[in-house]
Structure formats: C-alpha cells, structure tokens
Design an enzyme around this catalytic site. Sequence first.
Site, short mmCIF file in Angstrom:
data_model
loop_
_atom_site.label_atom_id
_atom_site.label_comp_id
_atom_site.label_asym_id
_atom_site.label_seq_id
_atom_site.Cartn_x
_atom_site.Cartn_y
_atom_site.Cartn_z
N ASN A 106 -40.16 55.04 88.75
CA ASN A 106 -40.97 56.20 89.15
C ASN A 106 -42.15 55.79 90.02
OD1 ASN A 106 -39.58 58.38 87.72
ND2 ASN A 106 -40.30 57.40 85.84
N ARG A 160 -42.22 54.26 92.75
CA ARG A 160 -41.99 54.36 94.18
C ARG A 160 -42.34 55.73 94.74
NH1 ARG A 160 -35.94 53.14 95.61
NH2 ARG A 160 -36.88 53.32 97.68
N ASN A 182 -32.74 53.89 86.32
CA ASN A 182 -31.78 54.28 87.35
C ASN A 182 -32.04 55.74 87.73
OD1 ASN A 182 -29.51 54.47 89.05
ND2 ASN A 182 -28.24 53.25 87.67
N ASP A 216 -33.56 58.29 92.69
CA ASP A 216 -33.19 58.89 93.97
C ASP A 216 -32.47 60.23 93.78
OD1 ASP A 216 -31.07 57.63 92.78
OD2 ASP A 216 -30.45 56.49 94.53
N GLY A 253 -19.81 49.95 85.68
CA GLY A 253 -20.20 51.20 85.03
C GLY A 253 -21.26 51.98 85.78
N ARG A 295 -24.31 57.13 86.97
CA ARG A 295 -24.77 58.15 87.90
C ARG A 295 -24.22 59.53 87.53
NH1 ARG A 295 -28.76 56.38 91.40
NH2 ARG A 295 -27.85 57.20 93.31
#
Length: 355
Positions: free
Chosen positions: A169, A171, A280, A283, A318, A323
């Site tokens: 977070n 970024r 993860n 984005d 994985g 995602r």
Amino acid sequence: MSSTLIAIREGAAAADCDGLCSPTKEKAANRGVYCGRSPLLYRRFRFLLGGLRTNLLLSLFALSFVVMFSSRIGPIMGWYPDYPSSVSYPSRGGYTVLINTWKQNTLLKQSVAHYASCSGTDAIHVVWSESDPPSASLKAFLKKIVLLKSQAARKPNFKFDLNEEDNLNNRFKPIKDLRTDAIFSVDDDVIVPCHTLDFAFAVWQSAPHTMVGFVPRMHWLAQERSSMTYYKYGGWWSVWWTGSYSMVLTKAAFFHRMYLDLYTNKMPSSIQDYITTKRNCEDIAMSLLVANITNAPPIWVKGKMHDIGSSGISSLRGHGNTRNKCLNDFISLYGMMPLVSTNAKAVDAKHEWFW
C-alpha cells in the site's frame, strides 16, 4: 331534412370549384382529395403534428431523466467518495515518475537514469519500503545521475519517500508538494522509452480521470457458485485472445494524483488490510477504485516496454489463483462489479507503419 342537407353540401362543393369540378371530382372534393380545401388532409396533418410534439416532449423528458439518474447512480452503486470536480488540463509541468522499488539498487539506478532523461519528467519519487534507509552513497549517486541525464532546463526534483514497513500500500501514499497532476507509476525493473511515455502522457491528458497504461488485464464472468457471481482474472493471453481488457496494471500506468489520496484515505480500509496480509493485488485495488469513480474503462497504450529484471511474483506458482481470489474478494467488499471492459487501444500513428 336530408334533401336540404344534401343540397347545402352540393352547393358548397360547387362554390369551392367555381363550377369547374366534374361530379367525380365533386365527390372527391367532399373526401378532401381535390380542389383548394382538404379537410381530411388538414386533420391528418394536425394529428401528425400533435404526435410529433408529444414525441419530442417525451424525448426531452427521457433525456432529463437519464442525466439526473446518471449523476446519482454513483452513490447508489457501491461507495462513491467525493473528489475534485476540476482537473487542470493539460497537466501542470509534465508528470511525476513514481518508482516502486525493493532491494534492487542496480535496477533502480538504471530506472532513475532513464526516466531522468525523458523531457516530460518533472520529478522522480522512489517509494522505499525497506527496514534500512537508503545509504548516503546511493542518495548522492541518484541525485547526481538525475542532474547529468536530464535534458530539460529545469532539472527534475528527486526524492526518496521512506516507509517504516514493507507494505504494498506504500506505493499509493499521498505525496506532498507535487507540481504535477499526472503520476506515472512504474516498477523499478520496467523501462518505457521516452517517446512512448510522452505519447501515453498526451493520451492521459485527453482523459485525466482515467488510467492510461501499458499492461492490460481482463476479467470475465466464470460461473455462479452458491448464488454468488464468480469472476476470473485474465492475464495477457486472455487480452490477446479476446481483444478486450478492463484493467491496466500500475507497474506502468498514468493516473491523477487525487487517486493517491482516495486510495489511502477514502477506499475501504478492509481492502488495504487485505493487501497488507496477502502481499498482492494492490494494482487490482487501484483499478477497481478508478473504475468505481469514473464508471469508465481504462486506456491501453500500445508501446514497447522493457523488463530489465528477473520475473517477479507473477511467475510464482498459484499466482493466477491468488489474483482470482483477490478480484472476487474485492468485489464482495464493494458489493458490485465496477470494472468496465473495452477493446479500444491508443496507437501512436507516427511510429506505426501499418494501421
């Protein structure tokens, strides 16, 4: 009575035609076909005109309803935070390059040197999330390389944005004293040629509320599970096969600086907590945030970009399942699917031989 009425009608018809109508034309005149006066056509014309007026009024009413409804649909569908209604256009002074890095100083040096050479770069900020701060020698080297590589009369500002913990977070934290509205978010191992970057910046200026980037991704409805809608996250091959996309990844993308504040301070904290735990999908979270604000798709810019490092987390086993889970968990937190698909692509015609 009836003979008198017939006589009156015949007299009226004769008067209208001044004795020039034949008996056949007289009958036709009574039906409104010949001669100067056409009562039936007149009535039909009035009826048609009345219908057109009614349709016009209904159309105006429907248009007003759509405008009013579209202005209110955001708050109805999921959360819809307030954001500035005005965006400077074009963006002031170029763009700020926001480089996310983690223990790759050699790649960071290459990246900073490259983006310092791009004419549109107004500032370079490095998001540093390591436990130890950058060394004095690294700081001195990067500041020197920015001055040497810059082609502009006004040299880009250079700064490390230090964070106490390693968190994805970081970024998207707000940055003080920015001189530009445009943020180019990029990973430290990604190089986008300057002319391609400047073209993408021009595309972003035409739609400064949306995301403009080089790495498209897709989502699609997979199936219903226990009365719940389930989506799948599609990588590059899904985009290549279908020609459609609904996200551009922040490893190389432009967005407005207001989204840094919205991501950090307005987006549901549960999403940030999820990213902190899973390490993860930050984005995907940014793509959902922008789509939720704009109700519009991102813009994919066709252009070459170079990966100068080794494969990242996308190469881990994985990764696709992770995602998929992120996407569906975020959608459940939103209570809706804000992503919008498109098949449009921005192409720089100056560098394309075939259209």
